[in-house]
Design a protein around this motif. Structure first.
Motif, PDB file in Angstrom:
ATOM      1  N   TYR A  82       0.815  -1.210   0.000  1.00 44.20           N
ATOM      2  CA  TYR A  82       0.000   0.000   0.000  1.00 44.20           C
ATOM      3  C   TYR A  82       0.853   1.267   0.000  1.00 44.20           C
ATOM      4  N   HIS A  83       0.435   2.223  -0.837  1.00 44.59           N
ATOM      5  CA  HIS A  83       1.125   3.517  -0.948  1.00 44.59           C
ATOM      6  C   HIS A  83       0.071   4.605  -0.787  1.00 44.59           C
ATOM      7  N   ASP A  84       0.081   5.308   0.346  1.00 45.75           N
ATOM      8  CA  ASP A  84      -0.977   6.243   0.679  1.00 45.75           C
ATOM      9  C   ASP A  84      -1.076   7.422  -0.285  1.00 45.75           C
ATOM     10  N   THR A  85       0.022   8.047  -0.612  1.00 44.97           N
ATOM     11  CA  THR A  85      -0.034   9.234  -1.467  1.00 44.97           C
ATOM     12  C   THR A  85      -0.528   8.884  -2.863  1.00 44.97           C
ATOM     13  N   ILE A  86      -0.047   7.797  -3.435  1.00 48.60           N
ATOM     14  CA  ILE A  86      -0.501   7.399  -4.767  1.00 48.60           C
ATOM     15  C   ILE A  86      -1.985   7.035  -4.729  1.00 48.60           C
ATOM     16  N   THR A  87      -2.409   6.313  -3.711  1.00 51.60           N
ATOM     17  CA  THR A  87      -3.820   5.941  -3.606  1.00 51.60           C
ATOM     18  C   THR A  87      -4.695   7.179  -3.525  1.00 51.60           C
ATOM     19  N   ARG A  88      -4.324   8.117  -2.681  1.00 53.99           N
ATOM     20  CA  ARG A  88      -5.142   9.320  -2.507  1.00 53.99           C
ATOM     21  C   ARG A  88      -5.084  10.225  -3.742  1.00 53.99           C
ATOM     22  N   ALA A  89      -3.960  10.240  -4.438  1.00 52.23           N
ATOM     23  CA  ALA A  89      -3.865  11.018  -5.683  1.00 52.23           C
ATOM     24  C   ALA A  89      -4.836  10.461  -6.721  1.00 52.23           C
ATOM     25  N   TYR A  90      -4.847   9.143  -6.872  1.00 45.90           N
ATOM     26  CA  TYR A  90      -5.763   8.555  -7.859  1.00 45.90           C
ATOM     27  C   TYR A  90      -7.219   8.667  -7.425  1.00 45.90           C
ATOM     28  N   ARG A 133      10.085  12.550  -4.037  1.00 41.44           N
ATOM     29  CA  ARG A 133       9.082  12.768  -2.987  1.00 41.44           C
ATOM     30  C   ARG A 133       7.986  11.706  -3.041  1.00 41.44           C
ATOM     31  N   LEU A 134       7.492  11.405  -4.256  1.00 35.31           N
ATOM     32  CA  LEU A 134       6.391  10.456  -4.389  1.00 35.31           C
ATOM     33  C   LEU A 134       6.783   9.060  -3.914  1.00 35.31           C
ATOM     34  N   PHE A 135       7.996   8.657  -4.176  1.00 30.55           N
ATOM     35  CA  PHE A 135       8.417   7.304  -3.818  1.00 30.55           C
ATOM     36  C   PHE A 135       9.188   7.245  -2.503  1.00 30.55           C
ATOM     37  N   SER A 136       9.023   8.263  -1.697  1.00 34.44           N
ATOM     38  CA  SER A 136       9.660   8.270  -0.377  1.00 34.44           C
ATOM     39  C   SER A 136       8.859   7.401   0.607  1.00 34.44           C
ATOM     40  N   VAL A 137       9.511   7.008   1.665  1.00 33.19           N
ATOM     41  CA  VAL A 137       8.841   6.234   2.721  1.00 33.19           C
ATOM     42  C   VAL A 137       7.700   7.056   3.320  1.00 33.19           C
ATOM     43  N   ASP A 138       7.917   8.345   3.530  1.00 36.58           N
ATOM     44  CA  ASP A 138       6.865   9.190   4.095  1.00 36.58           C
ATOM     45  C   ASP A 138       5.616   9.191   3.216  1.00 36.58           C
ATOM     46  N   ALA A 139       5.807   9.276   1.897  1.00 37.69           N
ATOM     47  CA  ALA A 139       4.665   9.296   0.973  1.00 37.69           C
ATOM     48  C   ALA A 139       3.957   7.948   0.937  1.00 37.69           C
TER      49      ALA A 139
END
Length: 152
Positions: A82-90, A133-139
């Protein structure tokens, strides 16, 4: 856009049942792992937005995806799953697309149109986030705001 992004052919959905199978398969954790593709992510999210309005995707989608990943032997870690930023972006992008789409169109036609729209492209988030930034652990762990441009 990278060559790797360009080389992936878009997989279309041929019926409303095919889209429902993906959406319900995510919920029930019965969708085969091999079918959990980029297109399936977008189809499932579109299906849930349009056909399962009782589900608050802003709150529940992260857990749905994490539980699905684990049910098929996947791991949700700092480097995979799971990747939160990518999920929320889509999720944002799909809503943006649906706001301008024909609400009377069959859902599989909407999904196929989405897949060819800017919001459905594999590299859509990279218009707003730098790769670093997108592929960072934080994202991956939680939503981080774009650093290149604001979402439309």
């Amino acid at each position: 856009m990278t060559d790797a992004v360009k080389s992936w052919p878009v997989r279309h959905f041929d019926s409303e049942e095919a889209v429902a199978r993906v959406g319900e398969g995510l919920l029930s954790r019965t969708l085969p792992r091999s079918e959990w593709t980029h297109e399936a992510h977008l189809a499932a999210t579109t299906y849930l937005l349009l056909k399962r309005p009782e589900i608050d995707l802003d709150t529940e989608l992260p857990g749905l995806i994490r539980r699905y990943n684990e049910s098929v032997g996947g791991v949700n870690s700092d480097t995979e799953g799971y990747h939160d930023t990518i999920t929320r972006a889509y999720l944002y992008g799909i809503r943006l697309f649906l706001n301008e789409a024909d609400p009377s169109a069959p859902i599989h036609e909407l999904v196929n149109e989405l897949l060819h729209s800017p919001m459905g492209k594999r590299d859509w988030p990279l218009r707003f986030w730098s790769r670093e930034r997108l592929f960072s652990v934080d994202a991956r762990r939680s939503f981080v705001h774009p650093d290149l441009a604001a979402l439309p």
